[in-house]
Design a protein around this motif. Structure first.
Motif, PDB file in Angstrom:
ATOM      1  N   THR A   1    -149.695 -86.097  18.932  1.00 48.40           N
ATOM      2  CA  THR A   1    -148.845 -86.094  20.097  1.00 48.40           C
ATOM      3  C   THR A   1    -149.473 -87.272  21.202  1.00 48.40           C
ATOM      4  N   LEU A   2    -148.741 -88.241  21.458  1.00 43.29           N
ATOM      5  CA  LEU A   2    -149.097 -89.701  22.056  1.00 43.29           C
ATOM      6  C   LEU A   2    -149.464 -89.137  23.475  1.00 43.29           C
ATOM      7  N   ALA A   3    -150.657 -89.785  23.945  1.00 38.49           N
ATOM      8  CA  ALA A   3    -151.132 -89.663  25.204  1.00 38.49           C
ATOM      9  C   ALA A   3    -150.176 -89.747  26.286  1.00 38.49           C
ATOM     10  N   GLU A   4    -149.052 -90.858  26.061  1.00 43.92           N
ATOM     11  CA  GLU A   4    -148.315 -91.114  27.044  1.00 43.92           C
ATOM     12  C   GLU A   4    -147.016 -91.351  26.272  1.00 43.92           C
ATOM     13  N   ASP A   5    -145.999 -90.779  26.568  1.00 42.97           N
ATOM     14  CA  ASP A   5    -144.497 -91.210  26.326  1.00 42.97           C
ATOM     15  C   ASP A   5    -144.332 -92.806  26.087  1.00 42.97           C
TER      16      ASP A   5
ATOM     17  N   ARG B   1    -142.719 -88.871  22.103  1.00 46.75           N
ATOM     18  CA  ARG B   1    -143.789 -88.400  22.461  1.00 46.75           C
ATOM     19  C   ARG B   1    -144.679 -87.800  21.224  1.00 46.75           C
ATOM     20  N   TYR B   2    -144.219 -87.985  20.054  1.00 47.32           N
ATOM     21  CA  TYR B   2    -144.897 -87.296  18.878  1.00 47.32           C
ATOM     22  C   TYR B   2    -144.311 -87.660  17.893  1.00 47.32           C
ATOM     23  N   LEU B   3    -145.373 -88.088  16.864  1.00 45.75           N
ATOM     24  CA  LEU B   3    -145.148 -88.728  15.659  1.00 45.75           C
ATOM     25  C   LEU B   3    -145.558 -87.954  14.410  1.00 45.75           C
ATOM     26  N   ARG B   4    -144.880 -87.937  13.231  1.00 40.75           N
ATOM     27  CA  ARG B   4    -145.282 -87.026  12.380  1.00 40.75           C
ATOM     28  C   ARG B   4    -144.997 -87.905  10.793  1.00 40.75           C
ATOM     29  N   VAL B   5    -146.234 -88.040  10.031  1.00 38.70           N
ATOM     30  CA  VAL B   5    -145.614 -88.845   8.760  1.00 38.70           C
ATOM     31  C   VAL B   5    -146.190 -87.790   7.783  1.00 38.70           C
ATOM     32  N   ARG B   6    -145.398 -87.980   6.576  1.00 35.98           N
ATOM     33  CA  ARG B   6    -145.621 -86.990   5.352  1.00 35.98           C
ATOM     34  C   ARG B   6    -145.311 -87.702   4.265  1.00 35.98           C
ATOM     35  N   LEU B   7    -146.157 -87.464   3.224  1.00 41.34           N
ATOM     36  CA  LEU B   7    -146.003 -88.166   1.803  1.00 41.34           C
ATOM     37  C   LEU B   7    -145.935 -86.938   0.812  1.00 41.34           C
ATOM     38  N   ASP B   8    -144.612 -86.766   0.085  1.00 40.07           N
ATOM     39  CA  ASP B   8    -144.725 -85.889  -0.603  1.00 40.07           C
ATOM     40  C   ASP B   8    -144.030 -86.276  -2.043  1.00 40.07           C
ATOM     41  N   ARG B   9    -143.512 -85.498  -2.905  1.00 40.75           N
ATOM     42  CA  ARG B   9    -142.991 -85.795  -4.322  1.00 40.75           C
ATOM     43  C   ARG B   9    -144.048 -86.531  -4.971  1.00 40.75           C
ATOM     44  N   LEU B  10    -145.487 -85.659  -5.023  1.00 36.28           N
ATOM     45  CA  LEU B  10    -146.522 -86.404  -5.629  1.00 36.28           C
ATOM     46  C   LEU B  10    -146.389 -86.447  -7.097  1.00 36.28           C
TER      47      LEU B  10
END
Length: 406
Positions: free
Chosen positions: A250-254, A333-342
């Motif tokens: 969650t970023l400190a500021e949007d 406001r928020y970033l999410r990164v996901r790596l799958d299909r490993l």
């Protein structure tokens, strides 16, 4: 052995989570809605707002005309997901077979747990009390011989309580209820068709034989026939546990600064890629999710073929995926990164030269820059000895400093 299926359901889940976070909201009319535009709708409403006529799915401007003192809050998917995981963790203490659903809903198969935990109603009450004590949430509980019965029972209850439908009483329990309580009567067109046929209650539906239902509803007619009689053989299915790596912030500021968002996303990707390599794997798919200031979520995913383990190769794919996820105007406001299909990572010698391989790919670049595996391995050794933040790629940090100076 008779099945015993428990369904726990937190009423007005988004509002309930906000009231736990901010106790001053308890006892007040609260509405959760994504934005305040003309197309905004009510996602959840507190009982106080409900008594003023506010209902889920209602246009927000209509809801505020009915309840002018309501506090309107945006959805917080990160907070809601965390609460869902906490609920599942508590219920897992009472059954090895649980099926979490989003929005504060969970199923648990209590069949065969009587000798260890006691009777199913006692287990249900114990789970309710533990959730109330630990999370300060009050779930309704429904017990039945299948997921259909327990799910309907939990939806009927207000305030917090427990309803146990005994074996053999399923049809009697459902019979007087409005037909809309059956999960198979969810689509609007089906509801209108049932209304045109003057089918008001479950008993009305149960009076129609299977051939007629199939003639009107096709394959779904069989499902309606079974549900009207309380028949549901669906097993409780625990979520599939597939290996993946995920990081969020969650970023400190949007912000809508592309350089700052790119820098943050690369830092998250570095952390995910390091975890993937620690498992001896390579990533086959990249997900990027952004949440805007008004609560709107945007997500994009990119297939990685062949699977990629190295940071530099992943950075190149990140730029286009992040750009697609943050294309909407507005502050993030928020970033999410996901790596799958490993899949297992391995290096294979080339039968042909690099030039021949590039030509065979139609001029496409190789999976990663020359020397990337050795560079990545060296970085991982440094991070393993001195910590994950001890070293990283200068490009992201340079952009972050430039964005901060601007």
């Amino acid at each position: 052995m008779d099945r015993q299926i428990l369904h726990l359901r937190v009423p007005a889940f988004p509002v309930a989570i906000y009231q736990v976070k901010d106790p001053s909201l308890r006892g007040r009319p609260v509405i959760v809605s994504a934005g305040r535009g003309p197309r905004a709708v009510v996602l959840s409403a507190s009982p106080q707002a409900g008594r003023e006529g506010v209902r889920r799915g209602m246009a927000l401007h209509d809801a505020l005309r009915r309840c002018r003192t309501a506090r309107v809050l945006p959805p917080d998917p990160v907070l809601f997901d965390r609460a869902d995981r906490a609920l599942a963790g508590i219920l897992a203490r009472f059954s090895p077979l649980i099926e979490p659903r989003r929005g504060g809903r969970l199923f648990a198969d209590l069949t065969g747990t009587g000798r260890l935990l006691g009777k199913a109603p006692d287990v249900a009450r114990a789970a309710q009390k533990e959730i109330e004590r630990t999370l300060r949430l009050g779930p309704n509980a429904g017990l039945g011989t299948n997921m259909l019965i327990s799910g309907v029972a939990a939806r009927l209850l207000r305030p917090v309580s427990l309803l146990d439908v005994e074996r053999g009483r399923e049809a009697d329990f459902l019979s007087p209820l409005p037909v809309g309580h059956l999960p198979a009567v969810g689509a609007q067109e089906e509801g209108r068709l049932l209304d045109e046929l003057n089918i008001r209650t479950v008993s009305d539906l149960a009076a129609i034989d299977l051939p007629h239902l199939r003639a009107v509803f096709g394959e779904r007619g069989g499902l309606l026939y079974r549900q009207a009689r309380g028949i549901d053989p669906t097993p409780v299915r625990p979520p599939e546990r597939t290996p993946a790596a995920e990081a969020d912030e969650t970023l400190a500021e949007d912000t809508h600064d592309d350089a700052l968002l790119a820098a943050r996303a690369r830092e998250l990707l570095e952390r995910c890629a390091a975890r993937v390599r620690a498992m001896g794997m390579a990533a086959g798919r990249l997900h990027v999710t952004a949440r805007y200031s008004d609560g709107t979520m945007a997500s994009r995913r990119t297939a990685l073929s062949p699977p990629l383990p190295g940071d530099l190769s992943l950075f190149a794919r990140m730029e286009e995926t992040l750009g697609a996820a943050t294309r909407r105007r507005g502050r993030v406001r928020y970033l999410r990164v996901r790596l799958d299909r490993l899949s297992p990572a391995f290096r294979q010698g080339l039968l042909f030269g690099e030039g021949e391989m590039a030509a065979a790919r139609g001029g496409q670049p190789a999976a990663g820059p020359r020397g990337e595996p050795e560079l990545t391995a060296a970085l991982d050794r440094i991070r393993g000895r001195f910590g994950g933040g001890s070293i990283g790629f200068g490009r992201g940090r340079k952009e972050e400093r430039a964005a901060g100076a601007a």
